[in-house]
Write a protein that holds these residues in place. Sequence first.
Motif, short mmCIF file in Angstrom:
data_model
loop_
_atom_site.label_atom_id
_atom_site.label_comp_id
_atom_site.label_asym_id
_atom_site.label_seq_id
_atom_site.Cartn_x
_atom_site.Cartn_y
_atom_site.Cartn_z
N GLY A 109 0.81 -1.21 0.00
CA GLY A 109 0.00 0.00 0.00
C GLY A 109 0.84 1.26 0.00
O GLY A 109 0.51 2.24 -0.67
N VAL A 110 1.94 1.26 0.74
CA VAL A 110 2.86 2.40 0.72
C VAL A 110 3.44 2.57 -0.68
O VAL A 110 3.50 3.68 -1.21
N TRP A 111 3.86 1.46 -1.29
CA TRP A 111 4.41 1.52 -2.65
C TRP A 111 3.37 2.14 -3.60
O TRP A 111 3.67 3.07 -4.35
N SER A 112 2.15 1.65 -3.53
CA SER A 112 1.08 2.15 -4.40
C SER A 112 0.76 3.62 -4.10
O SER A 112 0.63 4.43 -5.02
N GLY A 113 0.63 3.95 -2.82
CA GLY A 113 0.30 5.32 -2.44
C GLY A 113 1.38 6.32 -2.84
O GLY A 113 1.08 7.43 -3.29
N TRP A 114 2.63 5.93 -2.69
CA TRP A 114 3.74 6.80 -3.10
C TRP A 114 3.68 7.06 -4.60
O TRP A 114 3.83 8.19 -5.04
N HIS A 115 3.44 6.00 -5.37
CA HIS A 115 3.36 6.16 -6.83
C HIS A 115 2.16 7.02 -7.23
O HIS A 115 2.27 7.83 -8.16
N ARG A 116 1.04 6.89 -6.54
CA ARG A 116 -0.11 7.75 -6.82
C ARG A 116 0.26 9.21 -6.57
O ARG A 116 -0.09 10.08 -7.37
#
Length: 158
Positions: free
Chosen positions: A67-74
């Motif tokens: 989720g951190v990976w995804s949120g950072w990319h968003r």
Amino acid sequence: MSHYFSPGAYLPHDAPMLLLETVLSVTEEQAVCQVVVNRRGVLAPFLDANGNLPGWYAMELMAQTVGVWSGWHRQQRGEAQISLGMVLGARELKCANGELAAESQLDITVTLLMQDERFGSFECAITAGGETLASGRVNTFQPSQEELTTLFQQGASS
């Protein structure tokens, strides 16, 4: 000092369900987060009588790091809204000792294996002091806003 925000800036979680303390790095294909297993930190409510974290929390630590990976990319793409993702399941998830030991500093690493617009697969590992304590593959799904609305409306009417 990290140039990343705290994990809560990338996740739709609040205490006590926010299980990560620090974002160490995020790249195109990988994220590394950290948390310490102790009674003074975010994991305190979940520790057993000996101060250990039961092994089944490994999957949630991995999922939140995804989720951190995804949120950072968003955020990098200028998408301000944090989005709720779902874990479809895990494969070959192993926690060597059945628990994560008290006072361990856990490094949670997730590495992207494949992703399309809605599905992702990540190879994950939890290490402490260079020793792998847990590993597995986490598969994720990104529901649309309409699907989330339907899901939560049905859950409320049940």
